[in-house]
Design an enzyme around this catalytic site. Structure first.
Site, PDB file in Angstrom:
ATOM      1  N   HIS A 202       0.173   4.565  19.913  1.00 37.31           N
ATOM      2  CA  HIS A 202       0.247   3.635  18.782  1.00 37.31           C
ATOM      3  C   HIS A 202      -1.106   3.414  18.113  1.00 37.31           C
ATOM      4  O   HIS A 202      -1.391   2.305  17.628  1.00 37.31           O
ATOM      5  CB  HIS A 202       0.844   2.286  19.236  1.00 37.31           C
ATOM      6  N   HIS A 302       8.443  11.588  11.867  1.00 42.06           N
ATOM      7  CA  HIS A 302       8.533  10.219  12.384  1.00 42.06           C
ATOM      8  C   HIS A 302       9.785   9.570  11.828  1.00 42.06           C
ATOM      9  O   HIS A 302      10.106   9.730  10.648  1.00 42.06           O
ATOM     10  CB  HIS A 302       7.289   9.441  11.933  1.00 42.06           C
TER      11      HIS A 302
END
Ligand SMILES: O=C(O)[C@H](O)[C@@H](O)[C@H](O)[C@H](O)CO
Ligand SMILES: [Mg+2]
Length: 398
Positions: A202, A302
């Site tokens: 992340h 994504h």
């Protein structure tokens, strides 16, 4: 044949008056473009901590698209860019514009009676391998992860992504590194060598600590390590890659093909993860993939928001010689999101297939538009940022 956008509707959807099970992506933004012969095209934009700004930005985009010829994808984008001075630096603006671009393709496909992939090069892949994400809510210990991962494998997935770094941010302690190593090591030994493990960071570490965390993962042979470093410290990736041999994946915070060309040509990334809903939509996604192809870099779009995003991503996946794997949260969505489409793609035993119907190949369930329209920011949790899977931003001692 119709070519004009007659009407534009913007929807924010979520679960009314309820804290959602996962704090991330608990709202979604959709746009519906209606052509002058009454056909509908759907597009989607991302939300995380920018739901309202993106929604407002969609109103700016409407000013360009209202009355426009939806076949003119390139022209409509440039017309917006000429006005939107900050487009190449604004995730809100690219997100809003992406939704309209996707909806335009849905209309183009419906008008021509063709699925979008048939307009982008046709089927290179007819079954799209998915990896699971969103499956590890409340997982803290290695056993927690393994227990839930076994259920994911029972569903037929052969690849799964997870973030083993708990609440560590910017830096990580030696103990934090060794705890994450335990999680990944236990996953590997309990699940076997066949399953692909995808490590999510992340983008929360500074370079030195990313290297500390990343180098211990090589031993477990992950498919990739994602966003190891804060996105603005992009030069750190070159340093990272000197010490860590696991391929680096990233892209969900890049905004256009130029961003990708820079990262790819500098050797800062091994696998790219463009997000169609914030990097200018379907046509740009195809162009980005082609740039990557010239460098031998594979693509794994994504896909962390709603089903229009998935349908758009799959339509491009179908056409890519350099397709790697497709992210999927769907199996762990709340019910309202699962019910948002009445005609949909399929996800079966870890593989996606499209319906073959025109445009995106999906139909929105209008009922959800009545029951789940919300207006506001997504729920906020002071102790857990919105980009983590819920219940995982905790130290193992707590
Ligand atoms: O790779 C991913 O799927 C993302 O990093 C998600 O895990 C993020 O949390 C989300 O996209 C932020 O909204
Ligand atoms: Mg990510």
């Amino acid at each position: 044949m119709s070519s004009k956008i007659n009407k534009i509707d913007i929807f924010e959807l979520g679960e009314k008056g309820k804290e959602i099970s996962s704090p991330w992506s608990s709202t979604i933004l959709l746009v519906r473009l209606t052509s002058d012969d009454g056909k509908e095209g759907w597009g989607e934009a991302p939300t995380t901590f920018m739901t309202l700004p993106v929604k407002e930005s969609m109103k700016e985009v409407s000013r360009i698209f209202q009355g426009a010829n939806f076949f003119n994808v390139e022209k409509n984008l440039k017309d917006f860019y000429r006005n939107s001075f900050y487009l190449s630096r604004s995730m809100e603006a690219t997100s809003a514009l992406s939704a309209f671009e996707i909806a335009s393709w849905d209309l183009i496909g419906k008008e021509l009676g063709a699925p979008i992939y048939n307009l982008l090069g046709g089927e290179y892949n007819s079954k799209i391998r998915a990896y699971a994400n969103g499956w590890y809510s409340d997982c803290i210990t290695p056993d927690d992860f393994v227990r839930k991962a076994k259920d994911v494998m029972k569903m037929g997935f052969t690849a799964m992504k997870f973030d083993p770094f708990g609440p560590h941010y910017d830096k990580i302690t030696k103990e934090g590194v060794s705890y994450a190593r335990d999680i990944v090591g236990t996953m590997r030994s309990e699940l076997g060598d066949e399953v692909d493990l995808l490590i999510e960071c992340h983008g929360r570490f500074s370079t030195h600590w990313a290297i500390e965390a990343g180098r211990v993962m090589d031993e477990f042979d992950p498919l990739f390590i994602e966003e190891p470093i804060h996105p603005e410290q992009e030069l750190g990736l070159l340093e990272f890659k000197r010490y860590v041999s696991t391929p680096v994946a990233l892209g969900e915070r890049l905004l256009n093909k130029t961003d990708f060309a820079r990262y790819i040509s500098q050797g800062m990334v091994d696998i790219i993860q463009p997000d169609l809903t914030n990097s200018l939509g379907i046509f740009e996604a195809k162009k980005i993939a082609s740039i990557a192809e010239t460098f031998g870099v594979p693509v794994a779009y994504h896909n962390a928001f709603g089903p229009i995003q998935t349908a758009a991503s799959l339509n491009v996946d179908y056409t890519l010689p350099n397709f790697l794997i497709q992210e999927s949260f769907e199996s762990f969505w709340p019910d309202w999101k699962k019910n948002l489409l009445k005609t949909s793609y399929k996800l079966d035993k870890g593989y996606f297939t499209l319906s073959g119907k025109p445009g995106l190949g999906v139909e929105v369930n209008e009922k959800i538009l009545e029951t789940n329209v919300v207006d506001g920011m997504e729920p906020f949790e002071a102790n857990e940022p919105p980009w983590v899977v819920s219940g995982t931003f905790k130290d193992h001692k707590h």
